[in-house]
Design a protein around this motif. Sequence first.
Motif, PDB file in Angstrom:
ATOM      1  N   PRO A 133       0.819  -1.236   0.000  1.00 42.08           N
ATOM      2  CA  PRO A 133       0.000   0.000   0.000  1.00 42.08           C
ATOM      3  C   PRO A 133       0.844   1.274   0.000  1.00 42.08           C
ATOM      4  O   PRO A 133       0.504   2.237  -0.698  1.00 42.08           O
ATOM      5  N   LEU A 134       1.937   1.270   0.768  1.00 40.88           N
ATOM      6  CA  LEU A 134       2.782   2.462   0.809  1.00 40.88           C
ATOM      7  C   LEU A 134       3.468   2.696  -0.535  1.00 40.88           C
ATOM      8  O   LEU A 134       3.623   3.846  -0.975  1.00 40.88           O
ATOM      9  N   TYR A 135       3.843   1.616  -1.204  1.00 45.30           N
ATOM     10  CA  TYR A 135       4.461   1.771  -2.524  1.00 45.30           C
ATOM     11  C   TYR A 135       3.455   2.363  -3.517  1.00 45.30           C
ATOM     12  O   TYR A 135       3.822   3.219  -4.345  1.00 45.30           O
ATOM     13  N   ILE A 136       2.207   1.922  -3.448  1.00 42.44           N
ATOM     14  CA  ILE A 136       1.181   2.458  -4.348  1.00 42.44           C
ATOM     15  C   ILE A 136       0.972   3.952  -4.084  1.00 42.44           C
ATOM     16  O   ILE A 136       0.828   4.758  -5.021  1.00 42.44           O
ATOM     17  N   ILE A 137       0.973   4.337  -2.793  1.00 39.77           N
ATOM     18  CA  ILE A 137       0.814   5.754  -2.456  1.00 39.77           C
ATOM     19  C   ILE A 137       1.986   6.570  -2.998  1.00 39.77           C
ATOM     20  O   ILE A 137       1.796   7.644  -3.594  1.00 39.77           O
ATOM     21  N   MET A 138       3.196   6.063  -2.800  1.00 44.54           N
ATOM     22  CA  MET A 138       4.371   6.774  -3.304  1.00 44.54           C
ATOM     23  C   MET A 138       4.341   6.876  -4.829  1.00 44.54           C
ATOM     24  O   MET A 138       4.729   7.896  -5.402  1.00 44.54           O
ATOM     25  N   ASP A 139       3.861   5.840  -5.478  1.00 41.32           N
ATOM     26  CA  ASP A 139       3.784   5.855  -6.938  1.00 41.32           C
ATOM     27  C   ASP A 139       2.750   6.880  -7.420  1.00 41.32           C
ATOM     28  O   ASP A 139       2.987   7.617  -8.390  1.00 41.32           O
ATOM     29  N   ASN A 140       1.604   6.938  -6.746  1.00 43.60           N
ATOM     30  CA  ASN A 140       0.583   7.922  -7.132  1.00 43.60           C
ATOM     31  C   ASN A 140       1.054   9.352  -6.901  1.00 43.60           C
ATOM     32  O   ASN A 140       0.630  10.281  -7.617  1.00 43.60           O
ATOM     33  N   LEU A 141       1.913   9.542  -5.894  1.00 42.21           N
ATOM     34  CA  LEU A 141       2.453  10.879  -5.635  1.00 42.21           C
ATOM     35  C   LEU A 141       3.637  11.217  -6.535  1.00 42.21           C
ATOM     36  O   LEU A 141       4.105  12.362  -6.529  1.00 42.21           O
ATOM     37  N   GLY A 142       4.124  10.245  -7.298  1.00 44.82           N
ATOM     38  CA  GLY A 142       5.268  10.480  -8.159  1.00 44.82           C
ATOM     39  C   GLY A 142       6.584  10.544  -7.416  1.00 44.82           C
ATOM     40  O   GLY A 142       7.534  11.187  -7.876  1.00 44.82           O
ATOM     41  N   TRP A 143       6.662   9.865  -6.264  1.00 45.01           N
ATOM     42  CA  TRP A 143       7.868   9.919  -5.422  1.00 45.01           C
ATOM     43  C   TRP A 143       8.749   8.688  -5.562  1.00 45.01           C
ATOM     44  O   TRP A 143       9.741   8.575  -4.841  1.00 45.01           O
ATOM     45  N   ILE A 144       8.416   7.773  -6.446  1.00 47.11           N
ATOM     46  CA  ILE A 144       9.269   6.610  -6.653  1.00 47.11           C
ATOM     47  C   ILE A 144      10.588   7.060  -7.285  1.00 47.11           C
ATOM     48  O   ILE A 144      10.607   7.906  -8.181  1.00 47.11           O
ATOM     49  N   ASP A 145      11.684   6.502  -6.809  1.00 46.92           N
ATOM     50  CA  ASP A 145      13.037   6.862  -7.230  1.00 46.92           C
ATOM     51  C   ASP A 145      13.373   8.305  -6.869  1.00 46.92           C
ATOM     52  O   ASP A 145      14.126   8.984  -7.562  1.00 46.92           O
ATOM     53  N   THR A 146      12.788   8.779  -5.765  1.00 41.03           N
ATOM     54  CA  THR A 146      13.168  10.068  -5.198  1.00 41.03           C
ATOM     55  C   THR A 146      13.395   9.878  -3.695  1.00 41.03           C
ATOM     56  O   THR A 146      12.883   8.929  -3.088  1.00 41.03           O
ATOM     57  N   HIS A 147      14.136  10.800  -3.113  1.00 40.14           N
ATOM     58  CA  HIS A 147      14.417  10.701  -1.683  1.00 40.14           C
ATOM     59  C   HIS A 147      13.218  11.096  -0.827  1.00 40.14           C
ATOM     60  O   HIS A 147      13.220  10.829   0.378  1.00 40.14           O
ATOM     61  N   LEU A 148      12.197  11.714  -1.443  1.00 44.98           N
ATOM     62  CA  LEU A 148      10.996  12.044  -0.677  1.00 44.98           C
ATOM     63  C   LEU A 148      10.309  10.789  -0.146  1.00 44.98           C
ATOM     64  O   LEU A 148       9.688  10.818   0.921  1.00 44.98           O
ATOM     65  N   SER A 149      10.402   9.701  -0.885  1.00 40.70           N
ATOM     66  CA  SER A 149       9.781   8.445  -0.437  1.00 40.70           C
ATOM     67  C   SER A 149      10.458   7.896   0.811  1.00 40.70           C
ATOM     68  O   SER A 149       9.864   7.089   1.534  1.00 40.70           O
ATOM     69  N   LEU A 150      11.694   8.297   1.068  1.00 37.95           N
ATOM     70  CA  LEU A 150      12.395   7.879   2.278  1.00 37.95           C
ATOM     71  C   LEU A 150      12.236   8.880   3.412  1.00 37.95           C
ATOM     72  O   LEU A 150      12.276   8.495   4.584  1.00 37.95           O
ATOM     73  N   ILE A 151      12.053  10.156   3.068  1.00 36.05           N
ATOM     74  CA  ILE A 151      12.042  11.206   4.084  1.00 36.05           C
ATOM     75  C   ILE A 151      10.654  11.389   4.695  1.00 36.05           C
ATOM     76  O   ILE A 151      10.512  11.388   5.926  1.00 36.05           O
ATOM     77  N   TYR A 198      12.277   1.674  -3.118  1.00 36.89           N
ATOM     78  CA  TYR A 198      11.890   2.920  -3.771  1.00 36.89           C
ATOM     79  C   TYR A 198      12.937   3.483  -4.725  1.00 36.89           C
ATOM     80  O   TYR A 198      12.586   4.261  -5.616  1.00 36.89           O
ATOM     81  N   LEU A 199      14.212   3.159  -4.552  1.00 36.32           N
ATOM     82  CA  LEU A 199      15.264   3.781  -5.352  1.00 36.32           C
ATOM     83  C   LEU A 199      15.778   2.819  -6.419  1.00 36.32           C
ATOM     84  O   LEU A 199      15.926   1.623  -6.157  1.00 36.32           O
ATOM     85  N   SER A 200      16.044   3.359  -7.592  1.00 35.20           N
ATOM     86  CA  SER A 200      16.593   2.553  -8.681  1.00 35.20           C
ATOM     87  C   SER A 200      17.785   3.221  -9.361  1.00 35.20           C
ATOM     88  O   SER A 200      18.527   2.550 -10.074  1.00 35.20           O
ATOM     89  N   SER A 201      17.978   4.512  -9.176  1.00 39.43           N
ATOM     90  CA  SER A 201      19.095   5.225  -9.793  1.00 39.43           C
ATOM     91  C   SER A 201      20.313   5.161  -8.890  1.00 39.43           C
ATOM     92  O   SER A 201      20.212   5.511  -7.702  1.00 39.43           O
ATOM     93  N   PRO A 202      21.484   4.729  -9.401  1.00 42.94           N
ATOM     94  CA  PRO A 202      22.678   4.603  -8.554  1.00 42.94           C
ATOM     95  C   PRO A 202      23.092   5.906  -7.893  1.00 42.94           C
ATOM     96  O   PRO A 202      23.612   5.894  -6.772  1.00 42.94           O
ATOM     97  N   GLU A 203      22.865   7.035  -8.548  1.00 42.92           N
ATOM     98  CA  GLU A 203      23.281   8.315  -7.963  1.00 42.92           C
ATOM     99  C   GLU A 203      22.402   8.721  -6.786  1.00 42.92           C
ATOM    100  O   GLU A 203      22.728   9.669  -6.059  1.00 42.92           O
ATOM    101  N   LYS A 204      21.306   8.006  -6.554  1.00 39.33           N
ATOM    102  CA  LYS A 204      20.426   8.301  -5.419  1.00 39.33           C
ATOM    103  C   LYS A 204      20.533   7.262  -4.317  1.00 39.33           C
ATOM    104  O   LYS A 204      19.822   7.351  -3.315  1.00 39.33           O
ATOM    105  N   PHE A 205      21.409   6.281  -4.490  1.00 42.48           N
ATOM    106  CA  PHE A 205      21.543   5.208  -3.501  1.00 42.48           C
ATOM    107  C   PHE A 205      22.092   5.756  -2.185  1.00 42.48           C
ATOM    108  O   PHE A 205      22.888   6.697  -2.160  1.00 42.48           O
ATOM    109  N   THR A 206      21.662   5.118  -1.093  1.00 44.34           N
ATOM    110  CA  THR A 206      22.271   5.341   0.211  1.00 44.34           C
ATOM    111  C   THR A 206      23.410   4.336   0.411  1.00 44.34           C
ATOM    112  O   THR A 206      23.620   3.444  -0.414  1.00 44.34           O
ATOM    113  N   VAL A 207      24.140   4.478   1.525  1.00 43.40           N
ATOM    114  CA  VAL A 207      25.309   3.627   1.746  1.00 43.40           C
ATOM    115  C   VAL A 207      24.936   2.147   1.829  1.00 43.40           C
ATOM    116  O   VAL A 207      25.575   1.314   1.168  1.00 43.40           O
ATOM    117  N   PRO A 208      23.940   1.735   2.626  1.00 44.66           N
ATOM    118  CA  PRO A 208      23.615   0.295   2.662  1.00 44.66           C
ATOM    119  C   PRO A 208      23.212  -0.264   1.310  1.00 44.66           C
ATOM    120  O   PRO A 208      23.564  -1.401   0.971  1.00 44.66           O
TER     121      PRO A 208
END
Length: 295
Positions: free
Chosen positions: A144-162, A235-245
Amino acid sequence: MKINDVQTKTVPNQNVSLSIGKRIKPTKVLLHVVLIIGAFLMVAPFLWTVSSSLKDMSQIFLIPPKWLPDPVTFQNYPNSLTAMPFDVAYFNSFYITFIVVVLNLLTCSMAAYAFAKIRFRGSNLLFILFLATMMIPKQVTMVPLYIIMDNLGWIDTHLSLIIPSGLFNAFGVFLLRQFIKGIPNELEEAAVIDGANPLRIYWSVILPLIRPALAAFGIFAFMGIWNGFLEPLIYLSSPEKFTVPLLLNTFKGLYFTDWSLMMAGTTISVIPVILVYIFAQRQIIEGIALTGSKS
């Protein structure tokens, strides 16, 4: 006279030995042995990680395993830093963690103040329902949270983590509420007499008094966000947006995994958490104690 002197000298020694024997109980010795063994079992994986980070690939899977690398390969550390964009990943982790911790401290302290000091109909029931969310596994809310993030256009952005992590933390509300409940109501009443509204009371009276609890919760939030792996993986797929883990996971390939570089990168990634624990272990212990007090 000599015999008496010898007797007077030996009696105190006997008393000391008897008192020492009374203080040292077998149960305490057994407890300390168990605790030492448990502590070693807890720290052994980290020691193995550090040891493996100084080995080459030929030494990683030796049977029987070797704790001390021979030869020591310090080159794994610069190689791991240059193999992947760790500078970008560190920046991403630091700024995401900082924003989430600040948001958690603000939102959780406000909610905790409302639950602890502001009386309204159904407050206790609402707080129980709020705490009940801690028993819901993340796997249940993942889709459900992934669907919400997708509808908000926050997939592959740091907003989905923040945003989700920064605006909701039931454990933080519970921890701070327990501390705020211990603050005398007279301080609040004095502020009301001086003309302060609830927002002013929260900012000028409550926040300064709960600084130890805020520090403890901030440390817990920092370690949780810094070590987070599941949410960035989803939520993240772009290498330049990856976190350390998440960047460390890229060392693991389909057919080959460079374990030496992965262990070196892992050792580097835990340095901030170790430093936070070393300099703030008192607040961490107080935070653990606060969860079971002032109910």
